[in-house]
Scaffold this motif. Structure first.
Motif: not given
Length: 223
Positions: A5-29
């Protein structure tokens, strides 16, 4: 995603980013596709959860196979891969989120990650039938849809005897004093499981579970 039941979000909700916390890709968004029910695990929660898991695994992810069952942004599965997990399977049914995962895997050259576009319940049924098992399972389903009741029993078959199950929920899996009705529901939900770590951040409760059969095995071995 049909069954999740995933549905597209409303246009008012902008895409955002999170980051990888640790390891070889640390800080990758990681870019997050906005959709109803898709709720990426916040950085602070992942940091705590992976500190728990790394301690429980004696800081050695190299032999661990992982399953990220409701992958979404891939934050949990990719975090495990970044920290050295031997193999990570990420399951996601919502097409835009799955396509985003493909792009991220290619960008990171994450060859240890297998991506599957599949309904979570169907994947679980097939994995159980094949006898597949994992050392760590990440279970972060959409809230308020009864997924834990459907998925937790099958996870006992898919989790290695000494493995760990990470669970996010909109409620605590620890019995709450003074509420016997809810406590009984939690006890039924956790049949065969023991909660070994638990915390809360905002409205999200997160836990590490292990198969409680380990207690019985230990007693039998000591007999």
């Amino acid at each position: 995603m049909k069954n999740q039941n995933r549905k597209p979000a409303s246009a008012s909700r902008a895409n955002h980013q999170i980051r990888i916390i640790g390891g070889q890709w640390k800080r990758s968004l990681l870019s997050v596709i906005e959709a109803e029910g898709l709720r990426p695990t916040p950085d602070r929660v992942r940091e705590t959860a992976f500190n728990w898991l790394t301690h429980l695994l004696d800081a050695d992810w190299s032999q661990v196979s992982c399953l990220d069952l409701f992958a979404g942004s891939g934050a949990l599965g990719l975090e495990a891969a970044s920290r050295g997990a031997r193999q990570v399977t990420l399951v996601e049914a919502y097409t835009p989120a799955f396509q985003q995962l493909l792009q991220v895997r290619d960008k990171l050259q994450a060859s240890q990650c297998t991506l599957l576009k599949a309904d979570a319940m169907r994947f679980v049924e097939q994995a159980v039938a094949r006898g597949e098992q994992y050392g760590v399972i990440f279970l972060d389903p959409p809230f308020s849809m009864g997924w834990l009741e459907k998925i937790l029993p099958a996870c006992q078959s898919m989790l290695q005897p000494s493995g760990y199950l990470y669970v996010e929920a909109e409620f605590s899996l620890a019995p709450q004093a003074g509420n016997p009705v809810d406590d009984e529901k939690i006890r039924q939900l956790l049949a065969g499981w023991q909660v070994i770590r638990a915390d809360k951040a905002g409205s999200v409760h997160f836990h590490i579970l292990q198969r409680s059969i380990l207690q019985h095995e230990t007693h039998e071995n000591q007999a």
